[in-house]
Design a protein around this motif. Structure first.
Motif: not given
Length: 82
Positions: A50-75
């Motif tokens: 249930d998140v949206v990763i903004e369009d961009g290059d693949i590297d940036t999108r993967v990093q953004d997804l990792k940040v979202c998942v890591r934040t959810r893991a923390k909480y």
């Protein structure tokens, strides 16, 4: 027809969807080389949590997804502590 559709599903996505925790999802993201990701895979993973990763290059999108998942893991791990 159904068997053909099953074969077309990305195995990384299946593994990601089958995990029970965000910590496990994060480990999958870290273990997967960036070259194995594409926009469809990122979009499917993001929508599954249930998140949206903004369009961009693949590297940036993967990093953004990792940040979202890591934040959810923390909480996820501290949410039920008293």
């Amino acid at each position: 027809m159904e068997r053909q559709q099953e074969q077309e599903i990305n195995p990384i996505l299946l593994e990601f969807l089958d995990t029970d925790s965000f910590e496990e999802k994060y480990k999958i993201l870290v273990a997967t080389p960036v070259m194995d990701f594409d926009n469809l895979l990122i979009d499917n993973m993001a929508s599954s949590i249930d998140v949206v990763i903004e369009d961009g290059d693949i590297d940036t999108r993967v990093q953004d997804l990792k940040v979202c998942v890591r934040t959810r893991a923390k909480y996820e791990t501290t949410r039920f502590r008293r």
